[in-house]
Design an enzyme around this catalytic site. Sequence first.
Site, mmCIF file in Angstrom:
data_model
loop_
_atom_site.group_PDB
_atom_site.id
_atom_site.type_symbol
_atom_site.label_atom_id
_atom_site.label_comp_id
_atom_site.label_asym_id
_atom_site.label_seq_id
_atom_site.Cartn_x
_atom_site.Cartn_y
_atom_site.Cartn_z
ATOM 1 N N CYS A 1 0.813 -1.215 0.000
ATOM 2 C CA CYS A 1 0.000 0.000 0.000
ATOM 3 C C CYS A 1 0.845 1.263 0.000
ATOM 4 O O CYS A 1 1.631 1.514 0.908
ATOM 5 C CB CYS A 1 -0.914 0.030 1.219
ATOM 6 S SG CYS A 1 -1.822 1.581 1.339
ATOM 7 N N CYS B 1 -0.099 4.439 0.223
ATOM 8 C CA CYS B 1 -0.497 5.513 1.146
ATOM 9 C C CYS B 1 0.175 5.359 2.499
ATOM 10 O O CYS B 1 0.770 6.293 3.020
ATOM 11 C CB CYS B 1 -2.007 5.502 1.331
ATOM 12 S SG CYS B 1 -2.934 5.763 -0.181
#
Lengths: 94, 144
Positions: free
Chosen positions: B48, B50
């Site tokens: 991921c 983010c």
Amino acid sequence: MTMSEGMVLHPERHALHGITVIIDTPGSVTYIGRFDVEDERGMHLINVAIHDAESDGPTEDFIAQSRRFGVRVTRKHLVVPHEDVKTIQRLGAA
Amino acid sequence: MPYPEMMVKAMRDDVTRLGVKELRTVEQVDAELANPSGTQLIFINSVCGCAAGAARPALAMALSHSVVPDQVLTVFAGQDLDATARVRSYVSEYQPSSPSAILLRDGEVVHFVHRHMIEGQSPDAIAADLIAAFDRHCSPTMAA
């Protein structure tokens, strides 16, 4: 690719995309899940925990447990209609 | 389903280049966690962008602190599935979370940085949280 500091793979998404949020509703139900997108149907959450204060106990305990031990996922995907969103805040917020 | 290895190699390298020991099999996890002593940090790596994009540099910052855990380990969630599940079995009272960081002392969880504590935070803020946990739970005299 070197160290991926600050890398965002999908900057075009909603500001809350990828953030775990608490959605409080006008009723007794509270949702905690990772915000995905918002569209005409409502707010899409993924990896969602659902709490009903009428049957599951105090909402404050649910939030505290989720903060300490993580989100107990019971639904992979859920859409919360706009009219059911009373407040929305980050689970990670102080 | 795991991503192609070529897509995640740089993300593995971001962590292992810090001297962190990567565990890719159940046997490797058990070898490190079955008979714990001292302090161990387990970094649950993740694709991921983010959250993991902030967590990896935060780990690098934290490990440059004067007080660090005796041992620093990593598994890659979503990639090394069995190894990650095995790590989680040692901390089964906590829900799966990636990226995340788990600080153990003699096998007991003393600090858990969940994904929701990483999301939206700067690497500096995440590192500060880890460093505070190191100072609280790790011994300066045992620092590597």
